[in-house]
Design an enzyme around this catalytic site. Sequence first.
Site, short mmCIF file in Angstrom:
data_model
loop_
_atom_site.label_atom_id
_atom_site.label_comp_id
_atom_site.label_asym_id
_atom_site.label_seq_id
_atom_site.Cartn_x
_atom_site.Cartn_y
_atom_site.Cartn_z
N ARG A 250 11.52 -2.82 11.02
CA ARG A 250 10.53 -2.28 11.95
C ARG A 250 10.28 -3.29 13.06
NH1 ARG A 250 5.55 -0.26 8.23
NH2 ARG A 250 4.37 -1.37 9.81
N ARG B 56 11.78 -6.43 4.18
CA ARG B 56 11.63 -4.97 4.19
C ARG B 56 12.65 -4.36 5.14
NH1 ARG B 56 5.93 -2.25 5.23
NH2 ARG B 56 5.90 -3.65 7.02
N ARG C 135 -9.70 1.00 9.13
CA ARG C 135 -9.33 -0.40 9.33
C ARG C 135 -10.40 -1.18 10.08
NH1 ARG C 135 -3.32 0.53 9.17
NH2 ARG C 135 -2.39 -1.51 9.14
N LYS D 209 0.83 -1.21 0.00
CA LYS D 209 0.00 0.00 0.00
C LYS D 209 0.87 1.26 0.00
CE LYS D 209 -2.08 -1.08 3.85
NZ LYS D 209 -1.26 -2.29 4.14
N ARG E 295 -0.62 -9.29 13.16
CA ARG E 295 -1.19 -8.20 12.36
C ARG E 295 -2.10 -8.77 11.28
NH1 ARG E 295 4.16 -5.41 10.52
NH2 ARG E 295 2.81 -4.15 9.20
P1 AP5 Z 1 4.90 -1.69 1.73
O1 AP5 Z 1 4.58 -0.77 0.59
O2 AP5 Z 1 5.74 -1.17 2.83
O3 AP5 Z 1 3.56 -2.38 2.28
P2 AP5 Z 1 2.37 -1.80 3.15
O4 AP5 Z 1 1.12 -2.42 2.64
O5 AP5 Z 1 2.43 -0.31 3.21
O6 AP5 Z 1 2.76 -2.46 4.53
P3 AP5 Z 1 2.68 -1.99 6.05
O7 AP5 Z 1 3.25 -3.14 6.83
O8 AP5 Z 1 3.33 -0.66 6.26
O9 AP5 Z 1 1.16 -1.89 6.24
P4 AP5 Z 1 0.37 -2.00 7.54
O10 AP5 Z 1 -0.95 -1.64 7.04
O11 AP5 Z 1 0.44 -3.23 8.32
O12 AP5 Z 1 1.16 -1.00 8.51
P5 AP5 Z 1 0.87 0.48 8.97
O13 AP5 Z 1 2.15 1.19 8.96
O14 AP5 Z 1 -0.28 1.06 8.25
O15 AP5 Z 1 5.59 -3.00 1.08
C1 AP5 Z 1 6.10 -4.04 1.92
C2 AP5 Z 1 7.50 -4.46 1.41
O16 AP5 Z 1 7.36 -5.07 0.13
C3 AP5 Z 1 8.48 -3.28 1.20
O17 AP5 Z 1 9.77 -3.71 1.52
C4 AP5 Z 1 8.36 -2.95 -0.29
O18 AP5 Z 1 9.57 -2.39 -0.81
C5 AP5 Z 1 8.07 -4.33 -0.89
N1 AP5 Z 1 7.17 -4.31 -2.04
C6 AP5 Z 1 6.09 -3.49 -2.24
N2 AP5 Z 1 5.48 -3.81 -3.39
C7 AP5 Z 1 6.18 -4.85 -3.93
C8 AP5 Z 1 6.03 -5.62 -5.13
N3 AP5 Z 1 5.04 -5.38 -6.00
N4 AP5 Z 1 6.91 -6.61 -5.36
C9 AP5 Z 1 7.92 -6.87 -4.46
N5 AP5 Z 1 8.13 -6.17 -3.33
C10 AP5 Z 1 7.24 -5.18 -3.06
O19 AP5 Z 1 0.35 0.24 10.47
C11 AP5 Z 1 1.24 -0.14 11.49
C12 AP5 Z 1 0.47 -0.19 12.80
O20 AP5 Z 1 -0.08 1.10 13.12
C13 AP5 Z 1 -0.74 -1.13 12.85
O21 AP5 Z 1 -0.36 -2.47 13.12
C14 AP5 Z 1 -1.55 -0.50 13.99
O22 AP5 Z 1 -0.99 -0.83 15.26
C15 AP5 Z 1 -1.35 0.98 13.76
N6 AP5 Z 1 -2.39 1.54 12.89
C16 AP5 Z 1 -2.19 2.14 11.68
N7 AP5 Z 1 -3.36 2.54 11.16
C17 AP5 Z 1 -4.32 2.17 12.03
C18 AP5 Z 1 -5.74 2.30 12.03
N8 AP5 Z 1 -6.40 2.85 11.02
N9 AP5 Z 1 -6.41 1.79 13.10
C19 AP5 Z 1 -5.77 1.24 14.14
N10 AP5 Z 1 -4.44 1.08 14.20
C20 AP5 Z 1 -3.70 1.55 13.15
#
Ligand code: AP5
Length: 219
Positions: free
Chosen positions: A160, A127, A88, A13, A171
């Site tokens: 991370r 990552r 979410r 994402k 997660r």
């Molecule tokens: P990346 O683009 O980093 O993936 P992502 O979907 O953004 O992954 P996240 O782990 O950041 O998402 P998340 O939703 O769990 O975490 P968030 O930070 O929102 O890609 C992943 C890897 O793959 C990278 O290394 C990239 O280079 C590689 N890649 C990408 N595309 C590729 C491809 N096509 N081919 C190969 N490699 C590829 O949330 C973290 C925490 O915050 C949550 O657990 C929660 O505690 C809290 N939080 C955040 N938002 C909320 C909410 N709305 N409500 C409650 N808690 C929340």
Amino acid sequence: MRIVLLGPPGAGKGTQAAAIAAAYRVPHIATGDIFRDNARQQTELGRLAQGYMDRGELVPDDVVIAMVRNRLQLDDAAIGFLLDGFPRTVPQALALEAVLAEEQRPLQAVVSFTIPDEIVIRRIADRRSCPDCGAVYHLESAPPEVADICDRCKGWLVQRPDDAEDVVRHRLEEYHAKTAKLEAFYRERGLLRELDAVGPVEEVTRRALALLDGKGVSR
Ligand code: AP5
């Protein structure tokens, strides 16, 4: 443009949001990034969110909703926004719907990333992130120019804390239990667009932009 990106952790994402936000010239609002910035600066919000994030649990709805409501009021979001990682839960989705209805600017599309759990687990294992500027790398698909060093700010890259495999599995459980039901929520409203998120980054970007152009979202 008013868009939501929905999908499991590690689906890509954040990677795709950067490309889509640049193409449509709207701010990329990622709730995870906002929490990590706050945790780095040791704000009250950051300290509160840190424990939930480290355990792989969702931060409570009221905290996230208030934070996003404030963020959407900032000037740069007046022209539109790309929400990454919010909503979410169903209460978060209802709150967003109410805020946008008040302002008479409803969502235009929700892009749902479809990808098997085993692929996201592998993506997350490789990552690396920069704790100083937030840049994201991947050991195979997007490596830094110099191993372990951020191209952008020269900081040391780290994994991370919530990318440890046991936390990632939790997660994913949270995603399947609480977030996946938003697909039905937005399908009922005619907003859901499914994106095949497997494949090279540039290929997924092409698919995402084609989906949004097809939805009539103008650039
Ligand atoms: P990346 O683009 O980093 O993936 P992502 O979907 O953004 O992954 P996240 O782990 O950041 O998402 P998340 O939703 O769990 O975490 P968030 O930070 O929102 O890609 C992943 C890897 O793959 C990278 O290394 C990239 O280079 C590689 N890649 C990408 N595309 C590729 C491809 N096509 N081919 C190969 N490699 C590829 O949330 C973290 C925490 O915050 C949550 O657990 C929660 O505690 C809290 N939080 C955040 N938002 C909320 C909410 N709305 N409500 C409650 N808690 C929340």
